[in-house]
Enzyme design. Structure first.
Site, PDB file in Angstrom:
ATOM      1  N   CYS A  43      81.943 125.685 100.410  1.00 21.41           N
ATOM      2  CA  CYS A  43      81.792 124.414  99.700  1.00 21.41           C
ATOM      3  C   CYS A  43      80.329 123.957  99.757  1.00 21.41           C
ATOM      4  CB  CYS A  43      82.697 123.367 100.329  1.00 21.41           C
ATOM      5  SG  CYS A  43      82.399 121.718  99.684  1.00 21.41           S
ATOM      6  N   CYS A  75      87.766 123.736  97.544  1.00 21.50           N
ATOM      7  CA  CYS A  75      87.432 123.386  98.909  1.00 21.50           C
ATOM      8  C   CYS A  75      88.688 122.703  99.446  1.00 21.50           C
ATOM      9  CB  CYS A  75      86.250 122.419  98.944  1.00 21.50           C
ATOM     10  SG  CYS A  75      86.034 121.690 100.577  1.00 21.50           S
ATOM     11  N   GLU A 108      75.936 109.546  50.066  1.00 26.29           N
ATOM     12  CA  GLU A 108      76.518 108.643  51.068  1.00 26.29           C
ATOM     13  C   GLU A 108      76.783 109.400  52.368  1.00 26.29           C
ATOM     14  OE1 GLU A 108      80.182 107.238  49.315  1.00 26.29           O
ATOM     15  OE2 GLU A 108      79.228 106.931  47.371  1.00 26.29           O
ATOM     16  N   SER A 129      90.728 115.677  48.482  1.00 26.16           N
ATOM     17  CA  SER A 129      89.778 115.994  49.526  1.00 26.16           C
ATOM     18  C   SER A 129      88.463 116.411  48.851  1.00 26.16           C
ATOM     19  CB  SER A 129      90.361 117.123  50.362  1.00 26.16           C
ATOM     20  OG  SER A 129      89.559 117.293  51.482  1.00 26.16           O
ATOM     21  N   ARG A 143      96.215 108.465  53.708  1.00 27.99           N
ATOM     22  CA  ARG A 143      96.184 109.515  52.697  1.00 27.99           C
ATOM     23  C   ARG A 143      97.433 110.395  52.749  1.00 27.99           C
ATOM     24  NH1 ARG A 143      94.085 114.684  53.029  1.00 27.99           N
ATOM     25  NH2 ARG A 143      93.500 115.572  51.022  1.00 27.99           N
ATOM     26  N   CYS A 197      85.958 116.798 103.431  1.00 32.07           N
ATOM     27  CA  CYS A 197      84.769 117.096 102.625  1.00 32.07           C
ATOM     28  C   CYS A 197      84.322 115.799 101.937  1.00 32.07           C
ATOM     29  CB  CYS A 197      85.100 118.168 101.594  1.00 32.07           C
ATOM     30  SG  CYS A 197      83.799 118.373 100.385  1.00 32.07           S
ATOM     31  N   LYS A 203      78.954 110.930  55.242  1.00 30.52           N
ATOM     32  CA  LYS A 203      80.371 111.309  55.319  1.00 30.52           C
ATOM     33  C   LYS A 203      80.876 110.819  56.678  1.00 30.52           C
ATOM     34  CE  LYS A 203      83.465 115.286  54.803  1.00 30.52           C
ATOM     35  NZ  LYS A 203      84.480 114.647  55.576  1.00 30.52           N
ATOM     36  N   LYS A 229      78.246 119.702  54.864  1.00 29.78           N
ATOM     37  CA  LYS A 229      78.633 119.606  56.283  1.00 29.78           C
ATOM     38  C   LYS A 229      77.459 120.035  57.165  1.00 29.78           C
ATOM     39  CE  LYS A 229      83.064 118.520  56.672  1.00 29.78           C
ATOM     40  NZ  LYS A 229      83.945 119.355  57.352  1.00 29.78           N
ATOM     41  N   LYS A 276      77.866 112.567  45.210  1.00 27.44           N
ATOM     42  CA  LYS A 276      78.748 112.297  44.070  1.00 27.44           C
ATOM     43  C   LYS A 276      77.929 112.169  42.791  1.00 27.44           C
ATOM     44  CE  LYS A 276      81.769 109.641  47.089  1.00 27.44           C
ATOM     45  NZ  LYS A 276      82.165 108.335  47.571  1.00 27.44           N
ATOM     46  N   CYS A 323      80.445 120.538 102.138  1.00 31.99           N
ATOM     47  CA  CYS A 323      80.821 120.519 103.565  1.00 31.99           C
ATOM     48  C   CYS A 323      80.711 121.891 104.228  1.00 31.99           C
ATOM     49  CB  CYS A 323      82.232 119.975 103.725  1.00 31.99           C
ATOM     50  SG  CYS A 323      83.488 121.111 103.120  1.00 31.99           S
ATOM     51  N   ASP A 362      83.268 110.153  59.680  1.00 32.17           N
ATOM     52  CA  ASP A 362      84.328 110.962  60.265  1.00 32.17           C
ATOM     53  C   ASP A 362      85.477 110.062  60.725  1.00 32.17           C
ATOM     54  OD1 ASP A 362      85.629 113.168  61.072  1.00 32.17           O
ATOM     55  OD2 ASP A 362      84.399 113.550  62.837  1.00 32.17           O
ATOM     56  N   ASP A 391      87.225  80.681  68.453  1.00 30.11           N
ATOM     57  CA  ASP A 391      88.540  80.688  69.116  1.00 30.11           C
ATOM     58  C   ASP A 391      89.239  79.338  69.010  1.00 30.11           C
ATOM     59  OD1 ASP A 391      87.553  82.922  71.802  1.00 30.11           O
ATOM     60  OD2 ASP A 391      88.282  83.289  69.759  1.00 30.11           O
ATOM     61  N   TYR A 422      84.276 103.054  49.691  1.00 31.85           N
ATOM     62  CA  TYR A 422      83.363 103.865  48.882  1.00 31.85           C
ATOM     63  C   TYR A 422      83.909 104.264  47.513  1.00 31.85           C
ATOM     64  CZ  TYR A 422      86.060 107.367  51.534  1.00 31.85           C
ATOM     65  OH  TYR A 422      87.063 108.078  52.136  1.00 31.85           O
TER      66      TYR A 422
HETATM   67  S1  IVH Z   1      84.793 110.208  48.494  1.00 31.62           S
HETATM   68  C1  IVH Z   1      87.962 112.883  46.145  1.00 31.62           C
HETATM   69  N1  IVH Z   1      83.027 109.321  50.189  1.00 31.62           N
HETATM   70  O1  IVH Z   1      85.866 112.848  53.546  1.00 31.62           O
HETATM   71  C2  IVH Z   1      87.660 112.416  47.486  1.00 31.62           C
HETATM   72  N2  IVH Z   1      84.890 110.527  51.054  1.00 31.62           N
HETATM   73  O2  IVH Z   1      86.461 115.719  53.374  1.00 31.62           O
HETATM   74  C3  IVH Z   1      86.907 111.157  47.424  1.00 31.62           C
HETATM   75  N3  IVH Z   1      84.905 110.691  53.505  1.00 31.62           N
HETATM   76  O3  IVH Z   1      89.090 112.587  52.209  1.00 31.62           O
HETATM   77  C4  IVH Z   1      86.363 110.829  48.718  1.00 31.62           C
HETATM   78  N4  IVH Z   1      83.070 109.559  53.867  1.00 31.62           N
HETATM   79  O4  IVH Z   1      88.340 110.812  53.942  1.00 31.62           O
HETATM   80  C5  IVH Z   1      84.187 110.006  50.044  1.00 31.62           C
HETATM   81  N5  IVH Z   1      81.411 108.435  51.574  1.00 31.62           N
HETATM   82  C6  IVH Z   1      82.543 109.103  51.414  1.00 31.62           C
HETATM   83  C7  IVH Z   1      83.254 109.610  52.528  1.00 31.62           C
HETATM   84  C8  IVH Z   1      84.427 110.333  52.300  1.00 31.62           C
HETATM   85  C9  IVH Z   1      84.063 110.207  54.424  1.00 31.62           C
HETATM   86  C10 IVH Z   1      86.115 111.493  53.820  1.00 31.62           C
HETATM   87  C11 IVH Z   1      87.327 111.131  53.004  1.00 31.62           C
HETATM   88  C12 IVH Z   1      87.714 112.401  52.297  1.00 31.62           C
HETATM   89  C13 IVH Z   1      87.084 113.435  53.181  1.00 31.62           C
HETATM   90  C14 IVH Z   1      86.881 114.743  52.467  1.00 31.62           C
END
Ligand code: IVH
Length: 662
Positions: A403, A421, A115, A81, A138, A426, A117, A309, A285, A406, A119, A36, A223
């Protein structure tokens, strides 16, 4: 002069290294204080010599000027996606399809990069000449929003890198599960809270004021590097990202074939709750980037990757009992007591059953084998009984009639699903009621936290709202108890309590916790009844005549003041000198276009929302609603992605983006 320029450069570099060690390596090398102080030095120098401020200076993360609307950004290549797989079978089909497309034998192995996924929401970063130039969401894949100023506040995103050529990096922005909880706990109105960490991350990133994003502690894991010919494999991309100070997920695996992939999926499935970030699956991938073109894509997703998923979180267990709890308003909530069962990494021993009607409609009975469900951070819920497993001697559930705390008779209004209640004394209602009474939008007793109220209640110091005003006589008792309350804190608290005596009448009426009487209704009441006695004496007819008050609310007010303990409470408050009369509205600016108008608020501001409401209602005698309707005159907005904003646009309601309360 060159010395100063050099000094600024050095400080910048030092801070950047410390940030990297702290946010990326998770290994701080200096104390927060030292960080800081050094940042302060840099800020001061840059203020004096603005000509030496560089775009990658750590001070640039603090947040620039708020913009009116996020600008659009067209992506260089579409942000796609991913297709989903929900079973091992679907995953193996993906592997077979990849092989077919690449002209490989089914027995040959394909190497995959696996990798987590995350959220969150995907983000594209563009670096030009080594500097972060654009950061965009996106959006619809083709066009996103330019959120550069906001992204600059994310400490895990490097502001500059050692790559001179233009390069695009993609990744996921998210909030840790803990930060998500913290943010939600800081939002007062339940309906304004975020449903899940992803929404919270999105709301935090798509702010008009970068200072708000800066407070939210977003993180980005990278990624992907699209359109780059220098890399042979996805695994190399990850390595490159790591060496260039981008953060990547720690658990990224190179698998030699689909069997190894499945093992890693099992690993993620078993450990998904141990990650600090929210994870909703696994991304698989193809590792060899040269195969991407051959594999191709649909308009929505590539054929070189798939998202596995996790299945929804259901579990079966025995319903041991049904408990009922009492909320502030007296609402009865039924809770299932369960044979403890492991679900989504945690042991579940209770789940919500909502209300009696829910239990009856699903014919849920004690002793039944029930199915429970948990999605994300949501509290577990009983979905229903498994009738085929029902014991012969089971008996239908009977709702409670009194209740559980009470013993007074519960009430259920026609057309309502919840039981209540209605006894103001109470005990369960009292603690929650005191918390409500003291809250900022009611009597605004600063420093009287839920925890302190709980402590006072347990120690018999405050057992009712009225007891708050006798606290000053219990100084010795409070200081002598082990409540972690020291003299200074006590004095502050007493001052805040004294100050609350001057609160406006509508705040007091809201603070009483009369069912259906929220802050807007309280304001409407005060327009008709200038003191609490007039309200207590009001007939049903008089109340129904008030604009904004319907039959149910009117009846609820009548019921409240019928109860002796409530009448006694008002008597005591008067005796203690709590303001029970409407103040003449001298301060409201009758010439203002905002005078007596209806406002709705969306987004976060430097001031807490309740404070904004408080100031504006004083200034303009205006009203506030929780949602945008035709009756709304203005929307105060700082979140252009919210449904309130869209609705206001649809209805052509003027939107205010400046701080009219300052
Ligand atoms: S690769 C062609 N790697 O999941 C898409 N996506 O359901 C390339 N996501 O839109 C994305 N972790 O927002 C990739 N390790 C990961 C990810 C990841 C989360 C998300 C990303 C994508 C969505 C698809």
């Amino acid at each position: 002069m060159t010395d100063i320029k050099e000094k600024i450069k050095q400080l910048s570099k030092l801070l950047t290294t410390w940030e990297y060690e702290y946010y990326v390596n998770n290994k701080p090398t200096v104390s927060d204080e030292e960080y800081d102080i050094t940042l302060r030095q840099l800020i001061d120098l840059e203020k004096k010599y603005p000509q030496f401020v560089t775009t990658d200076s750590p001070t640039q993360r603090v947040g620039g000027q708020a913009s009116k609307q996020l600008a659009k950004h067209t992506h260089i290549t579409k942000m796609m996606s991913l297709a989903n797989a929900f079973s091992q079978e679907e995953l193996r089909k993906f592997d077979t399809d990849v092989k077919k497309q690449l002209g490989k034998d089914t027995k040959e192995d394909i190497e995959y990069c696996v990798e987590p996924k995350i959220d969150g929401l995907s983000l594209s970063l563009i670096y030009k000449n080594g500097h972060l130039s654009i950061a965009a969401t996106r959006g619809d894949g083709q066009t996103g929003e330019n959120v550069t100023a906001n992204v600059k506040t994310i400490k895990s995103v490097p502001l500059s890198i050692d790559v001179k050529d233009e390069i695009e990096i993609r990744g996921e922005v998210f909030l840790t599960k803990d930060d998500f909880k913290k943010i939600n706990n800081s939002i007062l109105d339940e309906e304004d809270r975020f449903a899940n960490p992803r929404n919270a991350a999105s709301g935090s990133l798509r702010q008009l004021d970068p200072k708000i994003t800066a407070k939210r502690h977003l993180t980005m894991y990278c990624y992907q590097i699209p359109n780059h010919k220098d890399f042979k494999t996805q695994f190399d991309v990850i390595k490159f990202l790591k060496t260039n100070h981008f953060v990547t997920a720690k658990d990224i695996f190179l698998c030699r074939n689909i069997n190894e992939v499945w093992k890693k999926i099992e690993y993620f499935s078993n450990n998904k709750n141990n990650f600090v970030f929210p994870i909703d699956g696994v991304v698989i991938k193809v590792n060899n980037l040269a195969d991407y073109d051959k594999l191709g894509r649909t308009s929505k997703f590539p054929h070189w990757a798939i998202a596995y998923k996790f299945p929804p979180n259901f579990a079966k267990t025995t319903l041991l009992g049904i408990d009922a709890t009492v909320g502030r308003t007296g609402r009865i909530n039924y809770v299932a007591k369960l044979e403890p069962v492991l679900l989504d990494g945690s042991t579940i021993a209770s789940a919500t059953l909502h209300n009696a009607d829910y239990i009856l409609a699903k014919d849920i009975r004690i002793g039944d084998t029930v199915e429970i469900f948990k999605a994300g951070e949501i509290i577990p819920k009983v979905v229903g009984p498994i009738l085929s497993l029902r014991k012969k001697d089971s008996v239908p559930f009977k709702p409670i009639e009194v209740c559980p705390i009470c013993g007074s008779k519960l009430e259920k209004q026609e057309n309502e699903i919840d039981q209540y209640c209605v006894n103001a004394s109470c005990k369960a209602k009292l603690v929650r009621g005191i918390v409500h009474f003291a809250s900022r939008e009611c009597m605004n007793i600063e420093g009287l936290s839920d925890k302190i109220i709980e402590k006072f209640y347990v120690n018999n110091i405050v057992c009712s709202i009225a007891d708050l005003y006798t606290l000053k006589d219990k100084k010795q008792e409070i200081l002598s108890l082990d409540l972690h309350i020291k003299e200074k804190m006590f004095t502050k608290l007493i001052n805040a309590i004294e100050k609350s005596k001057k609160e406006d009448l509508d705040h007091l009426i809201f603070a009483l916790g009369i069912r259906h009487v929220g802050s807007i209704t309280a304001k409407a009441i005060v327009k008709e009844f200038k003191n609490i006695d007039a309200l207590m004496d009001a007939s049903l007819q008089q109340l129904q005549n008030i604009h904004d008050i319907g039959d149910v609310v009117a009846q609820s007010i009548i019921n409240f003041f019928k109860i002796d303990s409530n009448k006694q409470l008002i008597g005591k408050l008067k005796k203690f000198g709590v303001n029970c009369s409407a103040k003449e509205n001298k301060t409201a600016d009758t010439n203002s276009p905002y005078y007596q108008k209806v406002f709705c608020i969306t987004g976060s501001f430097a001031l807490p929302r309740e404070e904004i409401k408080r100031i504006l209602s004083r200034k303009y005698d205006c009203k506030f609603t929780n949602s945008v309707t035709k009756q709304t005159n203005y929307l105060i907005a700082n979140d252009f992605s919210s449904s309130k904003f869209k609705k206001a646009k649809e209805l052509n309601i003027p939107i205010i983006t400046n701080s009219i309360w300052d």
